[in-house]
Design a protein around this motif. Structure first.
Motif, mmCIF file in Angstrom:
data_model
loop_
_atom_site.group_PDB
_atom_site.id
_atom_site.type_symbol
_atom_site.label_atom_id
_atom_site.label_comp_id
_atom_site.label_asym_id
_atom_site.label_seq_id
_atom_site.Cartn_x
_atom_site.Cartn_y
_atom_site.Cartn_z
ATOM 1 N N ILE A 156 -22.943 21.150 18.388
ATOM 2 C CA ILE A 156 -23.074 20.631 19.685
ATOM 3 C C ILE A 156 -22.790 18.792 19.364
ATOM 4 O O ILE A 156 -22.349 18.166 19.962
ATOM 5 N N THR A 205 -28.498 22.888 26.424
ATOM 6 C CA THR A 205 -27.382 21.906 26.210
ATOM 7 C C THR A 205 -27.446 20.876 27.121
ATOM 8 O O THR A 205 -27.261 19.571 26.447
ATOM 9 N N ILE A 249 -18.730 24.444 26.690
ATOM 10 C CA ILE A 249 -18.788 22.940 26.489
ATOM 11 C C ILE A 249 -17.496 22.399 26.132
ATOM 12 O O ILE A 249 -17.059 22.560 25.170
ATOM 13 N N TYR A 297 -24.682 27.687 22.931
ATOM 14 C CA TYR A 297 -25.483 26.427 22.440
ATOM 15 C C TYR A 297 -25.588 26.744 20.872
ATOM 16 O O TYR A 297 -26.611 27.718 20.591
ATOM 17 N N GLU A 303 -27.187 24.210 17.871
ATOM 18 C CA GLU A 303 -27.585 22.552 17.680
ATOM 19 C C GLU A 303 -26.542 21.969 16.906
ATOM 20 O O GLU A 303 -26.337 20.742 17.074
ATOM 21 N N VAL A 359 -19.838 20.784 31.149
ATOM 22 C CA VAL A 359 -20.811 22.006 31.227
ATOM 23 C C VAL A 359 -20.400 23.200 31.751
ATOM 24 O O VAL A 359 -20.893 22.923 33.071
ATOM 25 N N TRP A 377 -30.090 18.499 25.627
ATOM 26 C CA TRP A 377 -29.818 17.731 24.399
ATOM 27 C C TRP A 377 -28.928 16.520 24.778
ATOM 28 O O TRP A 377 -29.083 15.470 24.345
ATOM 29 N N SER A 385 -29.751 28.775 27.162
ATOM 30 C CA SER A 385 -28.727 27.968 26.527
ATOM 31 C C SER A 385 -28.143 26.827 27.387
ATOM 32 O O SER A 385 -27.782 25.909 26.600
ATOM 33 N N THR A 386 -27.850 26.978 28.638
ATOM 34 C CA THR A 386 -27.178 25.768 29.199
ATOM 35 C C THR A 386 -28.226 24.916 29.393
ATOM 36 O O THR A 386 -28.043 23.720 29.430
#
Length: 136
Positions: free
Chosen positions: A110, A16, A95, A105, A107, A5, A19, A12-13
């Motif tokens: 990812i 991520t 990523i 990001y 969802e 990452v 998650w 957003s980071t």
């Protein structure tokens, strides 16, 4: 499979990383402000993107607007050097693993970083709860 990452300290980071931790996907984090990407790393990322520089450059960012850039007027080498000097030009996070890349990001996208076995199990669980049963 190692997920990396590359990002800024932004929402957003953080989403991520949360998650990936929640799902149990191991990852390595790199703050691109503290340790900017090298030209070689940027070239590797660009090789993976479908949209070229448009896929990784944050054209709505303050850094982009402040520099008053027109990417089309820059050579690739000039753009990579500019990104090294101004890491905030990159979308965050980026990523990557050995085969995939995602910028920002999202969802639903990812999930591509889940191990195949986990994705299959999740699909089976979802389909059992959401698809109508077939009548004999």
């Amino acid at each position: 499979m190692t997920v990396t990452v590359y990002g800024l300290d932004c929402g957003s980071t953080r989403k991520t990383k949360q998650w990936l931790e929640k799902i149990g996907v191991p990852f390595v984090e790199r703050n691109i402000l503290k340790e900017p990407l090298t030209v070689s790393e940027l070239q590797g990322i660009l090789r993976m993107t479908l949209d070229g520089t448009e896929g990784i450059v944050a054209t709505r960012s303050k850094a982009y607007k402040d520099l008053d850039l027109d990417i089309d007027e820059l050579s690739l080498q000039e753009l990579m050097e500019l990104i090294q000097q101004h890491p905030r030009l990159l979308r965050s996070p980026i990523i990557v693993d050995e085969k995939r890349l995602q910028a920002g990001y999202q969802e639903d996208e990812i999930r591509q970083f889940l191990p195949r076995k986990t994705r299959k199990t999740q699909w089976l669980n979802w389909s059992m709860n959401h698809l109508p049963l077939m009548e004999s």
